[in-house]
Design an enzyme around this catalytic site. Structure first.
Site, mmCIF file in Angstrom:
data_model
loop_
_atom_site.group_PDB
_atom_site.id
_atom_site.type_symbol
_atom_site.label_atom_id
_atom_site.label_comp_id
_atom_site.label_asym_id
_atom_site.label_seq_id
_atom_site.Cartn_x
_atom_site.Cartn_y
_atom_site.Cartn_z
ATOM 1 N N GLY A 22 -91.964 60.912 -38.667
ATOM 2 C CA GLY A 22 -91.666 59.675 -37.945
ATOM 3 C C GLY A 22 -91.413 59.953 -36.479
ATOM 4 O O GLY A 22 -90.447 59.478 -35.883
ATOM 5 N N ASN A 24 -93.276 59.475 -33.553
ATOM 6 C CA ASN A 24 -93.915 58.840 -32.406
ATOM 7 C C ASN A 24 -93.036 57.814 -31.691
ATOM 8 O O ASN A 24 -93.395 57.342 -30.613
ATOM 9 C CB ASN A 24 -95.235 58.181 -32.814
ATOM 10 C CG ASN A 24 -95.058 57.113 -33.871
ATOM 11 O OD1 ASN A 24 -95.021 57.437 -35.050
ATOM 12 N ND2 ASN A 24 -94.947 55.848 -33.469
ATOM 13 N N GLY A 26 -88.666 55.992 -31.302
ATOM 14 C CA GLY A 26 -87.257 55.990 -31.663
ATOM 15 C C GLY A 26 -86.608 57.359 -31.614
ATOM 16 O O GLY A 26 -86.909 58.193 -30.757
ATOM 17 N N GLY A 28 -86.951 59.792 -33.626
ATOM 18 C CA GLY A 28 -87.918 60.845 -33.896
ATOM 19 C C GLY A 28 -88.571 61.339 -32.620
ATOM 20 O O GLY A 28 -88.684 62.549 -32.387
ATOM 21 N N SER A 151 -77.369 57.637 -43.720
ATOM 22 C CA SER A 151 -77.164 56.367 -43.022
ATOM 23 C C SER A 151 -75.769 55.834 -43.296
ATOM 24 O O SER A 151 -75.183 56.082 -44.368
ATOM 25 C CB SER A 151 -78.190 55.337 -43.505
ATOM 26 O OG SER A 151 -77.903 54.041 -43.013
ATOM 27 N N TYR A 177 -82.147 50.374 -49.813
ATOM 28 C CA TYR A 177 -82.128 51.209 -48.614
ATOM 29 C C TYR A 177 -80.950 52.179 -48.660
ATOM 30 O O TYR A 177 -81.111 53.392 -48.435
ATOM 31 C CB TYR A 177 -82.047 50.357 -47.353
ATOM 32 C CG TYR A 177 -81.927 51.181 -46.095
ATOM 33 C CD1 TYR A 177 -83.024 51.883 -45.606
ATOM 34 C CD2 TYR A 177 -80.719 51.281 -45.414
ATOM 35 C CE1 TYR A 177 -82.921 52.665 -44.464
ATOM 36 C CE2 TYR A 177 -80.604 52.057 -44.273
ATOM 37 C CZ TYR A 177 -81.700 52.749 -43.801
ATOM 38 O OH TYR A 177 -81.589 53.522 -42.670
#
Length: 306
Positions: A22, A24, A26, A28, A151, A177
């Protein structure tokens, strides 16, 4: 633990190879940028390679000599994960940092190509399979690290890992989630135990970014809800760069022992500087974790060969 730790604390990473899923956008992307700035070789593992190359161009505009690469990875598909692992091994002989960052958050009900509820499949099972398929490279690399993203949404949940193939009628997107992220946290703790019990010097660390201003929030929501969600983040959250600090701390800080859970030190863990948290030790259950591991191997078909 160092107070007010930022990316300026990162040591020279020359010779180290990192994978960031991930990558590309934020946190990441910010993770890749900081690793590249400090001379690591960084592999951007992305679903959309065009966006991956756009991210590489942005990094090279800041650091023209950055050693950055793009490989396609769709965590929604076990076949893609296997293909990525093979391609990586053909190009690289070592792996110092595997940063399992990619994730989806509260989308409408859907399943992965292999029939798993999408949040469990992408956030947890995909990364479980990826780590297992790269385990030989990880173990063979001195002081290697596996970083798993938890999280705040998992902190008040009890483990209920029975519905990897959940049905639409039972689907509760916020609960799913949180459960997927709790599974990632349990995985990090269990992996560290297995490293240590076999006298392997690799380390497994869990972390969470607090509430960061990224495009993860609001994805899958209606346009107005998405706009309101992201506007509220600017008031209570922190930047994507600051959200990446717990990841970067876990991946690079020399004092890390393995098995820690790192997150922001501010009120309710929403923002702040990286610090070690106790919540994972309070949530962790050895029997549940061991059973989760066996179930994950069975569902993914990936056996960990230590």
């Amino acid at each position: 633990m160092t107070r007010e730790w930022t990316k300026s604390n990162i040591r020279d990473l020359s010779g180290k190879v990192a994978i960031v899923t991930g990558a590309n956008s934020g946190i990441g992307y910010e993770t890749c940028l900081a690793l590249a700035e400090n001379y690591a070789t960084v592999v951007l593992a992305v679903r959309n390679v065009n966006k991956g190359f756009e991210a590489v161009d942005k990094i090279k505009r800041e650091f023209p000599n950055a050693d950055v690469h793009v490989l396609q990875l769709d965590l929604n598909d076990l076949a893609s994960i296997r293909e990525f692992s093979q391609q990586f091994k053909q190009k690289f002989r070592s792996l110092s940092m595997l940063i399992n960052n990619a994730g989806i958050m509260v989308p409408p009900y859907r399943v992965t190509k292999d029939g798993f509820e999408s949040q469990f499949g992408v956030n947890y099972l995909g990364h479980f399979a990826l780590t297992g398929l790269l385990l030989d490279r990880i173990i063979a690399t001195p002081d290697s690290r596996v970083i798993s993203l938890g999280s705040l949404a998992a902190h008040k949940q009890k483990p209920e890992f029975k519905e990897f193939t959940g049905t639409k009628t039972k689907y509760k997107k916020f609960k799913s989630y949180g459960q997927s992220k709790l599974a990632c946290m349990f995985f990090a703790k269990e992996l560290q135990y297995r490293f240590r019990s076999r006298n392997i010097d690799s380390k497994s660390i869990a972390c969470h970014p607090g509430i960061a201003q990224t495009y993860l929030f609001g994805k899958g929501s209606r346009k107005l809800t998405r706009r309101l969600t992201r506007a509220s983040l600017k008031l209570i959250g922190q930047s994507a760069e600051a959200g990446a600090y717990p990841i970067l701390y876990a991946a690079t800080e020399p004092s890390v022992r393995g098995g820690e859970y790192i997150g922001p030190d501010g009120k309710k863990g929403i923002k702040g500087y990286p610090t070690e948290l106790n919540i994972l030790d309070e949530l962790f259950d050895e029997n549940v974790s061991s059973n989760l591991w066996l179930l994950s191997e069975s569902l993914t078909g990936v056996k960990y060969l230590f």
